[in-house]
Design a protein around this motif. Structure first.
Motif, PDB file in Angstrom:
ATOM      1  N   SER A 405      33.651  38.908  34.465  1.00  0.00           N
ATOM      2  CA  SER A 405      32.196  39.234  34.849  1.00  0.00           C
ATOM      3  C   SER A 405      31.270  38.310  34.546  1.00  0.00           C
ATOM      4  O   SER A 405      30.241  38.311  34.915  1.00  0.00           O
ATOM      5  CB  SER A 405      31.982  40.340  33.600  1.00  0.00           C
ATOM      6  N   HIS A 406      31.745  37.171  33.715  1.00  0.00           N
ATOM      7  CA  HIS A 406      31.058  35.816  33.557  1.00  0.00           C
ATOM      8  C   HIS A 406      31.146  34.920  34.959  1.00  0.00           C
ATOM      9  O   HIS A 406      30.397  34.340  35.328  1.00  0.00           O
ATOM     10  CB  HIS A 406      31.546  35.091  32.446  1.00  0.00           C
ATOM     11  N   LYS A 407      32.276  34.926  35.526  1.00  0.00           N
ATOM     12  CA  LYS A 407      32.722  34.194  36.752  1.00  0.00           C
ATOM     13  C   LYS A 407      33.590  35.016  37.462  1.00  0.00           C
ATOM     14  O   LYS A 407      34.789  34.917  37.244  1.00  0.00           O
ATOM     15  CB  LYS A 407      33.087  32.629  36.429  1.00  0.00           C
ATOM     16  N   ALA A 408      33.137  35.430  38.622  1.00  0.00           N
ATOM     17  CA  ALA A 408      33.882  36.421  39.479  1.00  0.00           C
ATOM     18  C   ALA A 408      34.908  35.756  40.133  1.00  0.00           C
ATOM     19  O   ALA A 408      35.921  36.556  40.572  1.00  0.00           O
ATOM     20  CB  ALA A 408      32.877  37.123  40.586  1.00  0.00           C
ATOM     21  N   ASP A 409      34.919  34.392  40.276  1.00  0.00           N
ATOM     22  CA  ASP A 409      36.350  33.680  40.852  1.00  0.00           C
ATOM     23  C   ASP A 409      37.343  32.988  39.990  1.00  0.00           C
ATOM     24  O   ASP A 409      37.626  31.882  40.532  1.00  0.00           O
ATOM     25  CB  ASP A 409      35.690  32.878  42.167  1.00  0.00           C
ATOM     26  N   PHE A 410      37.071  33.157  38.747  1.00  0.00           N
ATOM     27  CA  PHE A 410      37.687  32.403  37.812  1.00  0.00           C
ATOM     28  C   PHE A 410      39.397  32.690  37.864  1.00  0.00           C
ATOM     29  O   PHE A 410      39.695  33.539  37.345  1.00  0.00           O
ATOM     30  CB  PHE A 410      37.344  32.703  36.293  1.00  0.00           C
ATOM     31  N   SER A 411      40.089  31.722  38.786  1.00  0.00           N
ATOM     32  CA  SER A 411      41.309  32.097  38.931  1.00  0.00           C
ATOM     33  C   SER A 411      42.114  32.102  37.709  1.00  0.00           C
ATOM     34  O   SER A 411      43.191  33.053  37.746  1.00  0.00           O
ATOM     35  CB  SER A 411      41.981  30.992  39.576  1.00  0.00           C
ATOM     36  N   PRO A 412      42.232  31.447  36.753  1.00  0.00           N
ATOM     37  CA  PRO A 412      43.102  31.681  35.482  1.00  0.00           C
ATOM     38  C   PRO A 412      43.166  33.228  35.015  1.00  0.00           C
ATOM     39  O   PRO A 412      44.212  33.909  34.548  1.00  0.00           O
ATOM     40  CB  PRO A 412      42.461  30.978  34.456  1.00  0.00           C
ATOM     41  N   SER A 413      41.919  33.832  35.122  1.00  0.00           N
ATOM     42  CA  SER A 413      41.955  35.488  34.549  1.00  0.00           C
ATOM     43  C   SER A 413      42.468  36.419  35.579  1.00  0.00           C
ATOM     44  O   SER A 413      42.890  37.353  35.163  1.00  0.00           O
ATOM     45  CB  SER A 413      40.279  35.625  34.275  1.00  0.00           C
ATOM     46  N   PHE A 414      42.401  36.019  36.597  1.00  0.00           N
ATOM     47  CA  PHE A 414      43.346  36.979  37.559  1.00  0.00           C
ATOM     48  C   PHE A 414      44.773  36.901  37.529  1.00  0.00           C
ATOM     49  O   PHE A 414      45.498  37.921  37.446  1.00  0.00           O
ATOM     50  CB  PHE A 414      43.026  36.376  39.338  1.00  0.00           C
ATOM     51  N   THR A 415      44.973  35.564  37.019  1.00  0.00           N
ATOM     52  CA  THR A 415      46.553  35.343  36.669  1.00  0.00           C
ATOM     53  C   THR A 415      46.783  35.920  35.391  1.00  0.00           C
ATOM     54  O   THR A 415      48.080  36.763  35.282  1.00  0.00           O
ATOM     55  CB  THR A 415      46.697  33.769  36.369  1.00  0.00           C
ATOM     56  N   GLY A 416      45.789  35.915  34.342  1.00  0.00           N
ATOM     57  CA  GLY A 416      46.172  36.678  33.214  1.00  0.00           C
ATOM     58  C   GLY A 416      46.221  38.217  33.445  1.00  0.00           C
ATOM     59  O   GLY A 416      47.110  38.832  32.799  1.00  0.00           O
ATOM     60  N   LEU A 417      45.308  38.626  34.641  1.00  0.00           N
ATOM     61  CA  LEU A 417      45.490  40.145  34.709  1.00  0.00           C
ATOM     62  C   LEU A 417      46.840  40.574  35.291  1.00  0.00           C
ATOM     63  O   LEU A 417      47.449  41.656  34.965  1.00  0.00           O
ATOM     64  CB  LEU A 417      44.267  40.795  35.706  1.00  0.00           C
ATOM     65  N   ALA A 418      47.366  39.892  36.259  1.00  0.00           N
ATOM     66  CA  ALA A 418      48.306  39.949  36.802  1.00  0.00           C
ATOM     67  C   ALA A 418      49.724  40.148  35.762  1.00  0.00           C
ATOM     68  O   ALA A 418      50.425  40.761  35.754  1.00  0.00           O
ATOM     69  CB  ALA A 418      48.953  39.010  37.611  1.00  0.00           C
ATOM     70  N   ARG A 419      49.656  39.180  34.783  1.00  0.00           N
ATOM     71  CA  ARG A 419      50.535  39.224  33.654  1.00  0.00           C
ATOM     72  C   ARG A 419      50.386  40.642  32.841  1.00  0.00           C
ATOM     73  O   ARG A 419      51.472  41.061  32.541  1.00  0.00           O
ATOM     74  CB  ARG A 419      50.354  38.080  32.667  1.00  0.00           C
ATOM     75  N   THR A 420      49.276  41.094  32.776  1.00  0.00           N
ATOM     76  CA  THR A 420      49.134  42.179  31.876  1.00  0.00           C
ATOM     77  C   THR A 420      50.023  43.446  32.655  1.00  0.00           C
ATOM     78  O   THR A 420      50.353  44.343  32.089  1.00  0.00           O
ATOM     79  CB  THR A 420      47.656  42.541  31.409  1.00  0.00           C
ATOM     80  N   PHE A 421      49.818  43.571  33.996  1.00  0.00           N
ATOM     81  CA  PHE A 421      50.315  44.693  34.698  1.00  0.00           C
ATOM     82  C   PHE A 421      51.992  44.589  34.759  1.00  0.00           C
ATOM     83  O   PHE A 421      52.427  45.571  34.441  1.00  0.00           O
ATOM     84  CB  PHE A 421      49.968  44.830  36.145  1.00  0.00           C
ATOM     85  N   THR A 422      52.339  43.356  34.752  1.00  0.00           N
ATOM     86  CA  THR A 422      53.977  42.984  34.774  1.00  0.00           C
ATOM     87  C   THR A 422      54.404  43.460  33.218  1.00  0.00           C
ATOM     88  O   THR A 422      55.527  44.032  33.255  1.00  0.00           O
ATOM     89  CB  THR A 422      54.338  41.701  35.293  1.00  0.00           C
ATOM     90  N   SER A 423      53.433  43.141  32.307  1.00  0.00           N
ATOM     91  CA  SER A 423      54.261  43.188  31.042  1.00  0.00           C
ATOM     92  C   SER A 423      53.900  44.784  30.592  1.00  0.00           C
ATOM     93  O   SER A 423      55.104  45.023  29.976  1.00  0.00           O
ATOM     94  CB  SER A 423      53.109  42.630  29.968  1.00  0.00           C
TER      95      SER A 423
END
Length: 615
Positions: A405-423
């Motif tokens: 929400s602070h930076k819509a294209d912040f790549s590391p946070s998309f990586t983190g989201l992906a990890r939450t779903f696989t976890s």
């Protein structure tokens, strides 16, 4: 006489060494008066100093209460530390001494430098969070004045630089000054001369915003040069690097030489003007602290050079703290017979490698720090992912979304989201493929925004594995490893996928490399190594890896199967019962239907082991 200690912990000590139970505000007042020229202030000035955040009348009332408590504490003393009048408070320096006296003491220039350096590296009033802006400003002003006195003591001691041990003392003080002020070019040049001339040189950024770090070393009469260009403006706040002193399981003479080598590298790296080096004393404290990550974060350190000494030599790895990524690692031969001769050469090689990697990683660091709100929320999410429970996973997901929400294209946070779903898919173990598709979408978004980062490709590879596309998983993780060949977590994920790709031999070689890069290995690494060993029919090795895990809960099934395959029924029963207590509804066939294996022989072998164990 009482003794006031102001460096490190602020406290008052009896002559026999026992601490005096004194109010914190009383200790601050005592330090304030001791540091002053006259040792006396008006009650009004002291009230404003200690309580300037409240009304004047309340501040004076608080001071009267404080002085009353101090009278009660000091009532039985022959010599009391304070003289109170109706309008003033005076410190009796006949009754109190302080470590601040060192700044006023005489002695030879070298003795004075050693005393001041030893004192200031502990930090002035380091254990108290300032309660008011005035107290904070006073502490900062005292530290600035003490730093100037250390600098002057260093300059005064220069004529004694040829005396035995003097160069080491002067270099240590110079490093301490540069840690506080990396832009002190006079001290940097002095350190350069003392070290005999650095093998490292740097050209500062030119007008078009390009920066080039140039590393030179002599080789067989010639010269090898490595140039690294970085397209970015030089940062105003320099990233901090700490070189942790080496550890060893066996204390020997080699450890002392390895410590000296790391000090050499620390001095070499001070030639760089785009990095701030943490002084060796602070580095030693960080090494000894049981909460290293918290201390590193508190000191705003971006990079760690971690070193370990073993029979195989000196192992060094450069870690980028914000992402916990190992961006470089190497091992140097350090046998006692060659180390004294090769110490300088090893130091130069290590310095050159670290300088090169720092320059290459700077673009990523600047990108992180340009978005502090997004970065902070990302770090919150990453810290929550250290515990794989459903509440932690979902709180981490919320933090990663806040980061975006602070930076819509912040790549590391998309990586983190992906990890939450696989976890969550792993923890719930319900085969919910919708979670995996969400993980895949976020991993692809991370790759789209930063195709050169290994993290996004790693998450895509993990997701593809759980979706059953083993070949695509191997391909994604192979690319991730090419992009970041020293990133231990990427190598671990690659190894895990190779187990499922029916290549357990390759998997075991990779996971051993990951463990060599991350010697205090997470349980997940050991679990992966146990699985690879099982499918290589190395059952004793598989059991040993499980036994090395701190939390064996995830690996009881593979341990039970391994014990059963070697005929150890007692241990197989033990591990099976543990596994069944964690998941009483476990079904062999349902589980084998979910777990992706490329070749059928793996399912047959695993089924045989589980059935023999009694599942």
């Amino acid at each position: 006489m009482l003794h006031l200690q102001t460096f490190g912990d602020l406290r008052l000590i009896e002559t026999n060494g026992d601490p005096v139970r004194y109010p914190i505000k009383g200790l601050l007042m005592m330090a304030h008066l001791y540091a002053g020229a006259s040792h006396e202030l008006s009650r009004y000035e002291l009230a404003q100093f200690l309580w300037n955040d409240v009304e004047s009348e309340l501040a004076r009332l608080n001071l009267r209460k404080l002085l009353s408590r101090i009278r009660e504490t000091d009532g039985g003393r022959a010599e009391i530390p304070f003289d109170f009048t109706a309008t003033t408070v005076r410190l009796n320096t006949q009754a109190v001494s302080s470590d601040l006296d060192i700044f006023r003491a005489g002695g030879s220039p070298l003795e004075r430098l050693n005393a001041i350096a030893e004192l200031t590296q502990r930090g002035f009033i380091g254990n108290i969070k300032p309660a008011t802006k005035l107290i904070d400003a006073w502490i900062r002003a005292q530290r600035d004045a003490q730093a100037l006195q250390l600098r002057q003591a260093l300059l005064d001691a220069l004529p004694d630089a040829q005396k035995p041990g003097a160069a080491r003392s002067i270099s240590g003080a110079a490093l301490q000054i540069l840690e506080r002020d990396p832009n002190d070019e006079q001290v940097r040049a002095l350190l350069h001369r003392l070290s005999g001339g650095s093998s490292l040189s740097e050209r500062l950024p030119n007008g078009d915003g390009h920066a080039r770090v140039q590393v030179k070393r002599s080789e067989a009469g010639g010269e090898t040069t490595a140039d690294i260009e970085r397209v970015s403006q030089a940062p105003l706040i320099l990233p901090r690097l700490v070189l942790l002193p080496p550890t060893s399981k066996h204390a020997d003479a080699g450890l002392a030489l390895a410590n000296a080598l790391i000090e050499d590298v620390t001095i070499e790296l001070c030639a760089l003007r785009n990095i701030s080096i943490v002084a060796p004393h602070t580095a030693g404290q960080i090494r000894r602290d049981s909460e290293k990550a918290a201390v590193v974060a508190r000191h705003s350190i971006a990079y760690l050079l971690d070193t370990r000494l073993s029979e195989e030599g000196l192992f060094a790895q450069l870690v980028y703290f914000p992402t916990d990524e190992i961006i470089w690692a190497n091992r140097f031969t350090m046998t006692p017979d060659i180390l004294p001769r090769q110490r300088r050469l090893i130091a130069q090689q290590l310095t050159m490698s670290v300088a090169r990697e720092l320059a290459e990683n700077e673009e990523e660091r600047l990108r992180f720090e340009a978005n502090p709100e997004a970065y902070h929320a990302y770090l919150v999410g990453s810290s929550l992912m250290s515990k794989l429970t459903l509440p932690h996973i979902r709180r981490a997901r919320k933090a990663f979304k806040q980061s975006l929400s602070h930076k819509a294209d912040f790549s590391p946070s998309f990586t983190g989201l992906a990890r939450t779903f696989t976890s969550e898919w792993l923890v719930t173990a319900q085969g919910n493929n919708e979670l995996l598709h969400l993980a895949e979408q976020n991993a692809l978004r991370a790759i789209e925004r930063d195709p050169a980062s290994a993290a996004g490709h790693r998450e895509l590879g993990v997701t593809k594995l759980y979706l059953g596309d083993v070949d695509a998983s191997v391909a994604a993780l192979d690319l991730a490893e090419q992009l970041s060949p020293h990133f231990a977590d990427v190598i671990y994920s690659h190894a895990d996928t190779l187990v499922h790709a029916s290549r357990p031999g390759d998997a075991l070689a990779k996971i051993r490399r990951a463990i060599s890069l991350n010697p205090i290995a997470p349980d997940a690494y050991l679990w992966c190594a146990a699985g690879a060993s099982f499918f290589l029919e190395q059952y004793e090795e598989a059991i040993a890896y499980v036994e090395a895990m701190k939390d064996k809960a995830p690996a009881h099934r593979i341990a039970a199967a391994s014990c059963a395959m070697i005929g150890d029924r007692k241990r197989a029963l033990f591990h099976r019962q543990r596994a069944e207590s964690i998941n009483p509804v476990f079904d062999v066939e349902k589980w084998l239907a979910i777990v992706p294996f490329k070749e059928d022989w793996q399912k047959k072998l695993y089924r045989e082991g589980l059935l023999r164990a009694g599942f």
